[in-house]
Design a protein around this motif. Sequence first.
Motif, PDB file in Angstrom:
ATOM      1  N   LEU A 166       0.805  -1.216   0.000  1.00 47.59           N
ATOM      2  CA  LEU A 166       0.000   0.000   0.000  1.00 47.59           C
ATOM      3  C   LEU A 166       0.841   1.270   0.000  1.00 47.59           C
ATOM      4  CD1 LEU A 166      -2.752  -1.228   2.460  1.00 47.59           C
ATOM      5  CD2 LEU A 166      -2.971  -0.883   0.001  1.00 47.59           C
ATOM      6  N   ASN A 167       2.166   1.124   0.130  1.00 48.46           N
ATOM      7  CA  ASN A 167       3.069   2.263   0.009  1.00 48.46           C
ATOM      8  C   ASN A 167       3.799   2.144  -1.331  1.00 48.46           C
ATOM      9  OD1 ASN A 167       4.202   4.681   1.370  1.00 48.46           O
ATOM     10  ND2 ASN A 167       6.139   3.576   1.153  1.00 48.46           N
ATOM     11  N   SER A 168       3.015   2.271  -2.392  1.00 44.02           N
ATOM     12  CA  SER A 168       3.567   2.051  -3.732  1.00 44.02           C
ATOM     13  C   SER A 168       2.799   2.871  -4.742  1.00 44.02           C
ATOM     14  CB  SER A 168       3.492   0.566  -4.092  1.00 44.02           C
ATOM     15  OG  SER A 168       2.144   0.122  -4.118  1.00 44.02           O
ATOM     16  N   MET A 169       3.206   2.798  -5.986  1.00 51.54           N
ATOM     17  CA  MET A 169       2.491   3.426  -7.094  1.00 51.54           C
ATOM     18  C   MET A 169       2.651   2.552  -8.328  1.00 51.54           C
ATOM     19  SD  MET A 169       4.984   6.696  -7.790  1.00 51.54           S
ATOM     20  CE  MET A 169       4.572   7.344  -6.160  1.00 51.54           C
ATOM     21  N   VAL A 170       1.817   2.784  -9.330  1.00 50.49           N
ATOM     22  CA  VAL A 170       1.777   1.950 -10.519  1.00 50.49           C
ATOM     23  C   VAL A 170       2.356   2.716 -11.711  1.00 50.49           C
ATOM     24  CG1 VAL A 170       0.307   0.695 -12.128  1.00 50.49           C
ATOM     25  CG2 VAL A 170      -0.219   0.676  -9.673  1.00 50.49           C
ATOM     26  N   ASP A 171       3.314   2.098 -12.392  1.00 51.74           N
ATOM     27  CA  ASP A 171       3.867   2.626 -13.638  1.00 51.74           C
ATOM     28  C   ASP A 171       3.242   1.832 -14.774  1.00 51.74           C
ATOM     29  OD1 ASP A 171       5.300   3.458 -15.815  1.00 51.74           O
ATOM     30  OD2 ASP A 171       7.277   3.232 -14.889  1.00 51.74           O
ATOM     31  N   MET A 172       2.170   2.387 -15.367  1.00 51.90           N
ATOM     32  CA  MET A 172       1.447   1.650 -16.391  1.00 51.90           C
ATOM     33  C   MET A 172       2.230   1.544 -17.694  1.00 51.90           C
ATOM     34  SD  MET A 172      -1.237   0.308 -15.237  1.00 51.90           S
ATOM     35  CE  MET A 172      -1.998  -0.188 -16.782  1.00 51.90           C
ATOM     36  N   PHE A 208      -8.262   1.890  -1.628  1.00 52.23           N
ATOM     37  CA  PHE A 208      -6.986   1.382  -2.152  1.00 52.23           C
ATOM     38  C   PHE A 208      -7.077   1.110  -3.645  1.00 52.23           C
ATOM     39  CE2 PHE A 208      -9.523  -2.252  -1.020  1.00 52.23           C
ATOM     40  CZ  PHE A 208      -9.221  -3.238  -1.950  1.00 52.23           C
ATOM     41  N   ASP A 209      -5.941   1.107  -4.276  1.00 53.27           N
ATOM     42  CA  ASP A 209      -5.813   0.815  -5.700  1.00 53.27           C
ATOM     43  C   ASP A 209      -5.800  -0.703  -5.865  1.00 53.27           C
ATOM     44  OD1 ASP A 209      -5.005   0.438  -8.332  1.00 53.27           O
ATOM     45  OD2 ASP A 209      -3.527   2.049  -8.307  1.00 53.27           O
ATOM     46  N   GLY A 258      -7.636  -9.051   0.471  1.00 56.85           N
ATOM     47  CA  GLY A 258      -7.035  -9.650   1.665  1.00 56.85           C
ATOM     48  C   GLY A 258      -5.960  -8.763   2.263  1.00 56.85           C
ATOM     49  N   THR A 259      -5.116  -8.181   1.409  1.00 55.51           N
ATOM     50  CA  THR A 259      -4.064  -7.277   1.902  1.00 55.51           C
ATOM     51  C   THR A 259      -4.667  -6.013   2.480  1.00 55.51           C
ATOM     52  OG1 THR A 259      -2.510  -8.114   0.252  1.00 55.51           O
ATOM     53  CG2 THR A 259      -2.021  -5.971   1.223  1.00 55.51           C
ATOM     54  N   ALA A 260      -5.631  -5.446   1.771  1.00 54.52           N
ATOM     55  CA  ALA A 260      -6.268  -4.229   2.262  1.00 54.52           C
ATOM     56  C   ALA A 260      -6.985  -4.475   3.588  1.00 54.52           C
ATOM     57  CB  ALA A 260      -7.254  -3.707   1.223  1.00 54.52           C
ATOM     58  N   GLY A 261      -7.678  -5.613   3.663  1.00 52.49           N
ATOM     59  CA  GLY A 261      -8.363  -5.938   4.915  1.00 52.49           C
ATOM     60  C   GLY A 261      -7.384  -6.171   6.054  1.00 52.49           C
ATOM     61  N   GLY A 262      -6.257  -6.821   5.761  1.00 52.66           N
ATOM     62  CA  GLY A 262      -5.244  -7.035   6.798  1.00 52.66           C
ATOM     63  C   GLY A 262      -4.674  -5.731   7.311  1.00 52.66           C
ATOM     64  N   PHE A 263      -4.394  -4.791   6.406  1.00 50.08           N
ATOM     65  CA  PHE A 263      -3.893  -3.478   6.813  1.00 50.08           C
ATOM     66  C   PHE A 263      -4.903  -2.775   7.713  1.00 50.08           C
ATOM     67  CE2 PHE A 263      -3.838   1.099   6.276  1.00 50.08           C
ATOM     68  CZ  PHE A 263      -2.498   1.440   6.370  1.00 50.08           C
ATOM     69  N   LEU A 264      -6.165  -2.746   7.276  1.00 50.06           N
ATOM     70  CA  LEU A 264      -7.173  -2.027   8.035  1.00 50.06           C
ATOM     71  C   LEU A 264      -7.422  -2.679   9.386  1.00 50.06           C
ATOM     72  CD1 LEU A 264      -9.129   0.343   7.992  1.00 50.06           C
ATOM     73  CD2 LEU A 264     -10.813  -1.145   6.916  1.00 50.06           C
ATOM     74  N   ARG A 265      -7.379  -3.999   9.422  1.00 53.21           N
ATOM     75  CA  ARG A 265      -7.607  -4.695  10.683  1.00 53.21           C
ATOM     76  C   ARG A 265      -6.475  -4.428  11.672  1.00 53.21           C
ATOM     77  NH1 ARG A 265     -11.756  -5.400  13.205  1.00 53.21           N
ATOM     78  NH2 ARG A 265     -10.514  -4.568  14.905  1.00 53.21           N
ATOM     79  N   TYR A 266      -5.246  -4.368  11.150  1.00 49.57           N
ATOM     80  CA  TYR A 266      -4.107  -4.057  12.027  1.00 49.57           C
ATOM     81  C   TYR A 266      -4.243  -2.646  12.602  1.00 49.57           C
ATOM     82  CZ  TYR A 266       0.617  -3.061  13.627  1.00 49.57           C
ATOM     83  OH  TYR A 266       1.706  -2.714  14.391  1.00 49.57           O
TER      84      TYR A 266
END
Length: 484
Positions: free
Chosen positions: A329-335, A453-454, A461-469
């Motif tokens: 979640l600390n990233s960006m996308v280079d399309m 989130f993007d 699952g990753t987004a939910g894990g972050f928010l739950r933490y």
Amino acid sequence: MPQVLEFKLPDLGEGLTEAEIVRWLVEVGDVVAIDQPVVEVETAKAMVEVPCPYGGVVTARFGEEGAELPVGAPLLTVAVGSVESSVTGAGSGAGAAGAEPSGSGNVLVGYGTGAPPVRRRRVRPEGLSAPVAAGAGVGAGVGAAAAVASAAAAPGEAAVSGRGADGVRGPVAVVSPLVRKLARQHDLDLRQLAGTGPDGLILRADVESAIRSAAAAPVAAPVGTSAATPAAPPAAAAGRTTAAGGPAARPVGERIPLRGVRGAVADKLARSRREIPEATCWVDADATELMAARAAMNGAGGPGAGPKVSVLALLARICTAALARYPELNSMVDMEAREIVRLPEVHLGFAAQTERGLVVPVVRDAQARNVESIGAEIARLTEAARTGTLKPAELTGGTFTLNNYGVFGVDGSTPIINHPEAAMLGVGRIVPKPWVHEGELAVRRVVQLSLTFDHRVCDGGTAGGFLRYVADCVEQPTVLLRTL
């Protein structure tokens, strides 16, 4: 012999290509020192004062307050040389020996020579019965320039003629920014108005009279219709289309230009919605223990123990700990390269509402700061945002944003991601609510947390894990101690 030099709007950095004139700090006829701020401009990033690299007499200004100028456009002209001897009329010749240098050569904001400020003076050459009127146009009051430098160069000639080098007329005789704003909102060209104030000064009453006249003017009949055919009312015309498929008339209503900070925000949010497939998840959390921990921190040490710890600083520290666990979640996308770029540092942005609109100052290297350090930087940036003194570099480069919309008294939101970041954590208000605590119904302090989130950088699952933490740290701050 004095020389008239032209000072152009400099490159303000950060890829900015234009700026809006907010307030002139000097008038035609003023004596300015090298690197003295002469105009306050608003870019898409911040409000900045622009210093002039020349010392001398202001002979012309280009652009009204509220006008947008591109980088490289003329701002003003300055007569440099034996200014003091011309002003004082001293016959000893000492003025030439004590003349200031022609310029610093530094035209970028923040790169001045550091010369001590000189008190602003007004030039009143012989034969000029009164000072130059405040807010006068390029052609108004330039007799001062003629007395200092007699038809020195092309810029001087343009100033005397009342027009710029490109033939476009300069500022009109308007002093009040409110009058200019009122005219802009109603698409009135102030150059077409005759002022009823002293020396032709345009007053608010003049603008309001022009607005009433424009509203009472009959709507011109479309080409091809007879005079007997009644014109459609504005509301109907606004929604009608021509045979070519285009709009027949512009919608009637107040028009507010999308420029400056508001324009930059509009462009960025629109781009975010176009490019980022975002999703939002949320959870309610019991913040009672977090608030108790904050009270204990602020109560430790007694009076004089330092600044109070804010809730935002605690949440920011929780975010940096969560991002260490979920770096996706600390990233960006280079399309173009079709790659996800994970970033090593956390530059934490936080939303701040100001009179000029929403801005997002950035706390640099938040992952290396403790709660006190983050809190102090948030306080500094917030104050700079409120006073309009944020530097462009302090508003760019964020990698994750924390949005505390609870200060507006709302519980939840689905915020738009701050492009090109990958996520934003939203925090609602913390309010007492019924809550089941340890098997019993109790009144607890509850907050709603939402994560937008993007979906390209991670799945639910990753987004939910972050928010739950994050929620676990809010409910049990001791959880955070295990990751420090």
